[in-house]
Structures are given as C-alpha cells and as structure tokens.
Design an enzyme around this catalytic site. Sequence first.
Site, short mmCIF file in Angstrom:
data_model
loop_
_atom_site.label_atom_id
_atom_site.label_comp_id
_atom_site.label_asym_id
_atom_site.label_seq_id
_atom_site.Cartn_x
_atom_site.Cartn_y
_atom_site.Cartn_z
N HIS A 262 0.83 -1.20 0.00
CA HIS A 262 0.00 0.00 0.00
C HIS A 262 0.87 1.26 0.00
O HIS A 262 0.56 2.25 -0.70
CB HIS A 262 -0.93 0.00 1.22
CG HIS A 262 -2.17 -0.81 1.04
ND1 HIS A 262 -2.20 -2.17 1.18
CD2 HIS A 262 -3.45 -0.44 0.73
CE1 HIS A 262 -3.43 -2.62 0.97
NE2 HIS A 262 -4.21 -1.59 0.69
N GLU A 263 1.93 1.23 0.76
CA GLU A 263 2.83 2.39 0.79
C GLU A 263 3.53 2.59 -0.55
O GLU A 263 3.68 3.72 -1.02
CB GLU A 263 3.87 2.18 1.91
CG GLU A 263 4.82 3.34 2.09
CD GLU A 263 4.14 4.58 2.64
OE1 GLU A 263 4.67 5.69 2.41
OE2 GLU A 263 3.08 4.45 3.28
#
Length: 501
Positions: A427-428
Amino acid sequence: MAISDEPETVATALNHSSLRRRPTAAGLFNSSETTTDSSGDDLAKDSGSDDSISSDAAANSQPQQKQDTDFSVLKFAYRPSVPAHRKVKESPLSSDTIFRQLQSHAGLFNLCIVVLVAVNSRLIIENLMKYGWLIKSGFWFSSKSLRDWPLFMCCLSLVVFPFAAFIVEKLAQQKCIPEPVVVVLHIIITSASLFYPVLVILRCDSAFLSGVTLMLFACVVWLKLVSYAHTNYDMRALTKSVEKGEALPDTLNMDYPYNVSFKSLAYFLVAPTLCYQPSYPRTPYIRKGWLFRQLVKLIIFTGVMGFIIEQYINPIVQNSQHPLKGNLLYAIERVLKLSVPNLYVWLCMFYCFFHLWLNILAELLRFGDREFYQDWWNAKTVEDYWRMWNMPVHKWMIRHLYFPCLRHGIPKAVALLIAFLVSALFHELCIAVPCHIFKLWAFGGIMFQVPLVFITNYLQNKFRNSMVGNMIFWFIFSILGQPMCVLLYYHDLMNRKGKLD
C-alpha cells in the site's frame, strides 16, 4: 368461546368469504325443494329428470349454507366479551424483532433510498451553483499525458520478467540447474520486476494517476510471479515424492501433473487471479449481450467517479488545512465533509474494479471462478473485512504467505502480523512512490488494522452482536481512515510542489 392462539378478526371469522345479502324467498323455496327431492327416494325414482333436479338442488343449497355460516360467524366475531389480547408480542421496531429478522423492513429501506436520492440531488445542484462545471475537457486525456510515455514503455516491458521466469522453470523441469539456483534466480526476477517501475517513476515527473497505474500493474506482476515460482516449486517437490514411492495424504489432491507450459503462463498473466495453476475452470461460451451491458455500466460508473472527484473532493481538499496542524475543530469538519464523497468514490471504485472489470475480463477469457469478493459490507470484525473484500489477494496471502508461515512453526498471531506487514508495504509503494513522498501514512494506516483486528474480535466474542463490529468497521474506513489519508497525502504533495517551485 374458547380462546385460540390466533387473534380473531373479521376476515378470519368469515372464513375467506365476503358478506352476502340475507336469503330470499326464492332461495328458501329452492332449499325446501331440494330437501323434498333428496328425502323422497321413491318419488325421485319415478321422476324422469331426477338427476337434473338433484344436481340443481345441491348447487342452490351450497350458497345458502355458506350464507348461514357467514352470518352466524359474523354474529359472534369481535364481541365485547371476546379477548382482544391473546399472546406476548414485540413491537415491529424492537431490537429482538429486528435481529431475529421476524419483521420485514423493506419499506424503510425504500424510504432511505428516496431520502438519499433527494439529499444528493440537492447537494449536486448546490455544488453546481457554487462552483460551476469544474470538469475540464482534459480530464480523460490532455497534452500533459504525453510526457508519461516512459511509464507506458515501462509497463509494456514488464512482460520480460514472466518470460525469464518461464525459462528458469523450463530449465528446472529438465534438471539443468539445481534447486537452490532456481530459488535465487526467481528472487532476482521478482525483485527486479518491482524495483524497475519504482526507479522509472522516481526519475520521471509523471502524473499521479499514471504512477499509481504503473505501480498497481507492477505489484500484480510481482504477486503472479511469486505464485508461479512457488506453485512450480511445490509441484516439483510432490513429483519427487511420488517418484520415490512416498505416500501422499488423502487431503492432497493433485488435479494436474507437473508440466511447465508457456500457454498456461500466458493465460495466468491475463486471468483475473493471482494464484497460479496449470488449468482453471472455464465457462462454455462468452455471453456477448451480458458483456456489453457490463461495459456500459463500467463507463457510467467511471464517469460518476470522475464527477465526484472533480466536483466535490477537489474543492473540499483545496479549501482545507493540514489535518495535523491548525484548528482541531476545523480539521474534524473537513474530514467529516470529505467522508461522504470519498465513500461514494470508494464504493464506485470497488464496483467498477472488483465486479465490473474483473467479470468483464473473466467473461472474455471464459474464467469460471468469479468469487472476486464476498459480502464484506456485513463484516462483523476488521479481520472479516480483510478476508472478504479482496478475494484474489486473500487467496494469495493464505496460499503463499500465511499457511507457509504456519507450516514452518510460526504462531498464528505472528503470521497474521507478517501478512499485514506485506500488505502495508505494498500500500505504501502504490501511493508513496507516485507522490514522491515517503511519510508512511499508508503503511501506518494498514498496520493500525492489527490492533483493530484483536479489538473487534474481542467485542464480537463479548457481546455476540454483529452490529458493534460492523459499525466500528464502517466508522474506521469511511469516516476516519480514508478521508484522513487523502488530506495528509494531498497537503504533503502540495508542500513538496511548493518547495520545488
């Protein structure tokens, strides 16, 4: 009168019949005639039309008997001496009636839809009166999009890595290279398929949407390559066990033999799944009419997402402050105001991708298993949500990460933490790399789900009520989590652009 279990009403008392007029003289005459004909057997035998007379008499006597019965029942229906309250009953809106699903609330659901349409229609009119038409002609494509051609070329060149993985597996099948070398080569290939797009995005001043698209595509390729390598490794191990004469457990069912085929790999790369297997369940044919309807829906809902982003989310975000700086009440007001359009965009995104796009792709490829999501909106805990809302990733996690950790003796809690850690890293990457900002907001948001998993599981076991965990899930994702991340990344991105300018 005896007291029955069911309350007596006029409709019940009349026994599914309506009120009729009192019997007339003709009716009484027909009734007496019927009685005379039916009681005098000898006279009926001497008559030449005995069958017709008896049938007419029977037909005339039935309405008369029904009228007498109706009148007698009506005479005693709901008399003052008859009890009106006979059993213990709950109100239709009581909690016991609602949760036991003993009462239908379809009318209230329709009312909510009507109110929702009316309120949002007013908001749309108010927004257009205040801001005007904000969607420009270059919303879908503009001249600035041409400068993102390095990202497009990078996306096309990612097919090199699956081809390299196929060559490695082919050499491993022919036993040209040992197993440790196969593992090392796959690690190199999968790592390069992920870091190569990251370097291209960081070196190019590309648009945010183009960068997110490339990173999502690169993450999908990485997950597919890991599944391809891991599945072939496991099939080689099972094949060696069979060749040695070792007995396999009955629970292990090998539906297909170990065979490295480029056709299977090519189908897997475009199929709507992240878990590799040499063959998949297939549908008999392509439904062209159904496919056309899904394409129309995809275009419509994509336009709705664009309208909400341009007309609602952008003005709200541009008129906001950093949520961690300045006035706290103002930050709360901005987060709450952003939560509703952000929720609409998120739901449209889910419907467009997980339902429309993946089903369109599955229909074109005749891919049979189309369980791309489950009823995550009914999730009782945060753990249920993550298990049901993205089934391709969930199946990949339990197949290639969670259960392999358990088989190596890692406790369940640690294996769950590792799964969330991998999810947080991806996600990052998908958000921070296109923004060129590494503040770990997305990483922290995903890792914050770990304590929420234990909290909602505890509440579910304590109260035995699905409503508590479901409300916590909706509040965290819709009201607090996503709007806060949007504001954080937007202001950090604006600060970065201001420093560059």
